[in-house]
Scaffold this active site. Structure first.
Site, PDB file in Angstrom:
ATOM      1  N   GLU A 114      31.723  72.338  34.975  1.00 23.47           N
ATOM      2  CA  GLU A 114      32.042  73.573  35.767  1.00 23.47           C
ATOM      3  C   GLU A 114      31.982  74.625  34.799  1.00 23.47           C
ATOM      4  O   GLU A 114      32.366  74.560  33.623  1.00 23.47           O
ATOM      5  CB  GLU A 114      33.328  73.474  36.187  1.00 23.47           C
ATOM      6  N   ASP A 154      26.236  76.224  49.108  1.00 25.32           N
ATOM      7  CA  ASP A 154      25.665  77.557  48.831  1.00 25.32           C
ATOM      8  C   ASP A 154      24.266  77.589  47.980  1.00 25.32           C
ATOM      9  O   ASP A 154      23.602  78.659  48.298  1.00 25.32           O
ATOM     10  CB  ASP A 154      26.750  78.447  48.404  1.00 25.32           C
ATOM     11  N   ARG A 198      41.450  79.071  50.251  1.00 25.46           N
ATOM     12  CA  ARG A 198      40.484  78.187  49.548  1.00 25.46           C
ATOM     13  C   ARG A 198      41.015  77.545  48.372  1.00 25.46           C
ATOM     14  O   ARG A 198      40.651  76.300  47.720  1.00 25.46           O
ATOM     15  CB  ARG A 198      39.650  79.417  49.073  1.00 25.46           C
ATOM     16  N   TYR A 241      43.468  85.724  60.670  1.00 24.40           N
ATOM     17  CA  TYR A 241      44.314  84.499  60.963  1.00 24.40           C
ATOM     18  C   TYR A 241      45.187  84.223  59.856  1.00 24.40           C
ATOM     19  O   TYR A 241      45.288  84.976  59.105  1.00 24.40           O
ATOM     20  CB  TYR A 241      43.263  83.120  61.033  1.00 24.40           C
TER      21      TYR A 241
END
Length: 396
Positions: free
Chosen positions: A37, A299, A111, A221
């Site tokens: 990462e 993605d 998320r 939401y």
């Protein structure tokens, strides 16, 4: 180069949703996994995510759903309202229908909560998964025996498989296919979250609610058991440079873009402390996702416009199918070709559907949304049936 003779050692580039899901799926089928990462730490990036039943089933199969559920919110229905008046165009029940028709609930989640559930999953259950933060990968090299991740620091880490799950600015995709130019859609999205208690009577309804208007729309939401309101508000622009999830704008500009709209939208924009501004870029489906022992995921290979709410879910599906194809063979290149062949047509269809919805939401004219009113108001079964291919798709 760091020597590695383990024939089942996967290098996963990127610790986002797709990367962590891939690491977990591979780890559960016996792979040793190293996740690389770029960021020094995994923080609270982004805001709300809608998880449809096809994605929720993957999380259940990965063993992280029970950990995630307490942080989620289950919407009662999906509805459309007019952006200025708030008048309801249609409402279609979702909560019980999703479980009955598609075998899993439809959930809203932050998320960061999803990332934490996935990260905790990779750290438990005796899996051989290592997360290395601060490890930016700039490319790779490979031969018939294996593949090597090349880091910005000069370090080289060897494995038998490399998964590029490094997002829309994927270094792995660029190394594989070159630097492709994205197309600006003409849409820019504001993203905010606000505690519901600060919104009073202007809090969003307990639904997945689409607010439509000329050349703009919004989606509201709730998250975290209903205590946090999420708003994504999209407006048209003629030109834009840069593609980022984390660019910040101002409260004044956000309110100007939605002046005269319903208080549910404007109050959230006014009360939010931070206003992220996300320019939406589109890409045509890639011809391939695979180069020998290297594959793209999420993605990095099929960035999604948000108008079908499938970006995270498609990455979860990718992760499961990738691990499934690799579970029973040591022929990595062949397994990766099978993975791409299975996933490319589906993700291309979702990309196209998202693009079409983006155009549909911004239709102009008094009767622009009559077809959607008819679909939702008079024929809810038709509405559900039109989503069967998407929500009913099963990869676990």
């Amino acid at each position: 180069m760091e020597a590695d003779r383990d024939v089942r050692h996967a290098l996963v580039v990127g610790a986002g949703i797709g990367g962590l899901a891939a690491a977990l799926a591979l780890g559960r089928t016996g792979w040793r996994v190293t996740v690389l990462e770029r960021a020094a730490a995994i923080g609270e990036i982004g805001a709300g995510i809608q998880l449809s039943p096809n994605g929720v089933r993957v999380l259940s199969a990965l063993g992280v759903l029970d950990r995630l559920l307490p942080t989620t919110f289950r919407p009662e229905a999906v509805e459309m309202r007019l952006g200025r008046s708030g008048r309801r165009v249609f409402r279609v029940e979702l909560a019980e229908t999703a479980v009955r028709r598609w075998g899993a609930p439809y959930l809203h989640v932050h998320r960061s909560d999803l990332l934490e559930a996935l990260r905790a999953g990779t750290a438990g259950g005796g899996l051989d998964i290592t997360l290395l933060t601060g490890s930016a990968v700039r490319g790779y090299a490979q031969d018939p025996r294996g593949v090597t991740a090349v880091l910005d620091s000069g370090r080289r880490i060897a494995g038998s498989l490399l998964v590029g799950a490094d997002g829309i600015h994927s270094a792995i995709r660029e190394r594989m296919l070159g630097a492709g130019e994205p197309r600006f859609t003409g849409h820019v999205a504001w993203r905010v979250t606000v505690p519901v208690e600060r919104l009073g009577g202007d809090a969003p309804p307990p639904t997945a609610c689409l607010w439509v208007g000329e050349r703009r729309h919004a989606v509201t939401y709730r998250l975290r058991g209903g205590t946090l309101a999420n708003l994504v508000a999209v407006v048209e622009r003629d030109a834009w440079r840069g593609e980022s999830w984390t660019e910040r704008g101002t409260r004044r500009d956000a309110l100007a873009d939605f002046a005269g709209w319903h208080p549910t939208v404007t109050t959230a924009l006014r009360e939010a402390e931070t206003h992220f501004r996300w320019a939406l870029f589109d890409r045509e489906p890639l011809e391939t996702w695979v180069d020998g022992r290297v594959a793209l995921l999420g993605d990095a290979c099929h960035p999604m416009l948000p108008y079908l709410a499938q970006g995270a879910t498609m990455a979860l599906e990718d992760a499961w199918v990738l691990a499934d194809r690799l579970a029973h063979t040591d022929d990595v290149p062949r397994a990766l070709r099978s993975y791409a062949a299975a996933r490319l047509p589906r993700t291309a269809r979702v990309q196209a559907g998202s693009r079409e919805n983006g155009q549909r939401f911004h239709r102009e004219g008094r009767f622009a949304h009559v077809p959607l009113w008819f679909l939702g108001k008079l024929a809810p079964r038709v509405y559900h049936r039109r989503l069967d291919w998407l929500y009913g798709h099963r990869v676990p």
